[in-house]
Design an enzyme around this catalytic site. Sequence first.
Site, PDB file in Angstrom:
ATOM      1  N   ASN A 342       2.780  46.591  73.097  1.00 53.98           N
ATOM      2  CA  ASN A 342       2.800  47.730  73.524  1.00 53.98           C
ATOM      3  C   ASN A 342       2.950  49.079  74.311  1.00 53.98           C
ATOM      4  O   ASN A 342       2.410  49.379  74.827  1.00 53.98           O
ATOM      5  CB  ASN A 342       1.413  48.621  72.249  1.00 53.98           C
ATOM      6  CG  ASN A 342       1.567  49.876  71.639  1.00 53.98           C
ATOM      7  OD1 ASN A 342       2.878  50.082  71.655  1.00 53.98           O
ATOM      8  ND2 ASN A 342       0.611  50.304  70.949  1.00 53.98           N
ATOM      9  N   HIS A 373      -5.470  56.098  68.857  1.00 54.68           N
ATOM     10  CA  HIS A 373      -5.117  55.363  67.512  1.00 54.68           C
ATOM     11  C   HIS A 373      -6.174  56.221  66.526  1.00 54.68           C
ATOM     12  O   HIS A 373      -4.906  55.566  65.545  1.00 54.68           O
ATOM     13  CB  HIS A 373      -5.794  53.635  68.573  1.00 54.68           C
ATOM     14  CG  HIS A 373      -4.712  52.791  68.879  1.00 54.68           C
ATOM     15  ND1 HIS A 373      -4.939  52.832  70.628  1.00 54.68           N
ATOM     16  CD2 HIS A 373      -4.124  51.723  68.629  1.00 54.68           C
ATOM     17  CE1 HIS A 373      -4.363  51.808  70.451  1.00 54.68           C
ATOM     18  NE2 HIS A 373      -3.691  51.762  69.565  1.00 54.68           N
TER      19      HIS A 373
END
Length: 520
Positions: A342, A373
Amino acid sequence: MATTSTTGSTLLQPLSNAVQLPIDQVNFVVCQLFALLAAIWFRTYLHSSKTSSFIRHIVATLLGLYLALFCFGWYALHFLVQSGISYCIMIIIGVESMHKYCFVFALGYLTVCQITRVYIFDYGQYSADFSGPMMIITQKITSLAYEIHDGMVRKDEELTPSQRGLAVRRMPSLLEYVSYNCNFMGILAGPLCSYKDYITFIEGRSYHMTQSGENGKEEVQYERTEPSPNESVVQKLLVCGLSLLVHLTISNMLPVEYNIDERFQATASWPTKITYLYMSLLAARPKYYFAWTLADAINNAAGFGFRGYDRNGAAHWDLISNLRIQQIEMSTSFKMFLDNWNIQTALWLKRVCYERASISPTIQTFFLSAIWHGVYPGYYLTFLTGVLMTLAARAMRNNFRHYFLKTPQLKLFYDIITWAVTQIAISYTVVPFVLLSIKPSFTFYSSWYYCLHVCSILVLWLLPVKKTQRGKNIHENHQLSQSRKVDERENSLAEDSFSTRNSICNQNQEKASRPSSSRQ
């Protein structure tokens, strides 16, 4: 029959039933494949040499909003609301303080939407949901707000080289802003890109190069032949196909949930537990490989993502790539894994948090990552564990690695051991991220007697930890950034025969300005 609910179109329900996959996953994949075809058309028929920037912005935005509506229905309006209010904040508040207000609003709006989805609607109902694209939009809103503040308020000498290259010197128009946030190439799965990279691509300046004139001051701009992304796109589509195949076969055979099965916990030996933990988390990664690599291929197919040529004249199309699979699977340190996983999110965390935090930047960065998140408790368990693992791994490396660099044999031994430890530590850390809930997460950690937590605490307690000077070594000490590679790429760009980033950074005007920090 796949019966998972969707907030988007049910037009593809027959296909969902045929392939036995949830309708929202089918919608996502089909829309991404449509975006890939649209990207090829966009590059062929709406190339910057044939079409104005205005038309390119309009088409990219409308296609993006259509895909969002198809996948998420009226929930896609959140994308426009979040972007629209953020733009109003920038205009009304002004450049002096708007970066703080935009950060709080964008992250707060995202969090409210995540809470609504998780706790008001069914917990974990959708395998794909509207908050996913909002996470990318939140990154873009906050990144751009800080970049505008850096470019229009702060002095150049106050900025790091990376911040100076990313700084935006003028306020974007509403169309440019919405196009950046909601274009069809990145609205469903990203990845994050800098605003200046995107605008440079839309305006067709990605292949311009500047060179000093005869007097050493005058800058002459010329164009190089535009490289074809076809080879890169084909390679990435092959990776997508293999990742999807693995996900649909092996991943279902090795569920992460089996790690907390009562019978398995009671009867399995420790070698079996360790092996299954690693294999189950290894099998969980291909779905991310598929989604991120496909998103990267879509951008490349549109002509976006070119980073420059290397010394051998080979074109690199990894400007906004989000992962490096080989480095992930062969990681010999916690940091190396995070550096290659990521990537664009790690860059965002570094730019908006780690570099700007005055107190405990590591802890603040992990905390921001957890909030971004979502609101599942497992996310917070994972990131709290990640703080311990990162600090402990750093302490171990600083205290012991130099003893193993004396001979190639010792270095090989060190690499093998650290690879095994890293893979187990990563798997142990991210189990709650997959399980989501508190009870199963604690069930797993209890079955392992919290052994890696205890080991990390002992390491931090017993081993001396070197103090770091953030101003001097900021890139070397950020566990969530791809710091060293970013620095190396920033330096190497000056040596490339042609580099999109380097050429634009050499100019002082906004028209020719471009970030010097490359992908992470």
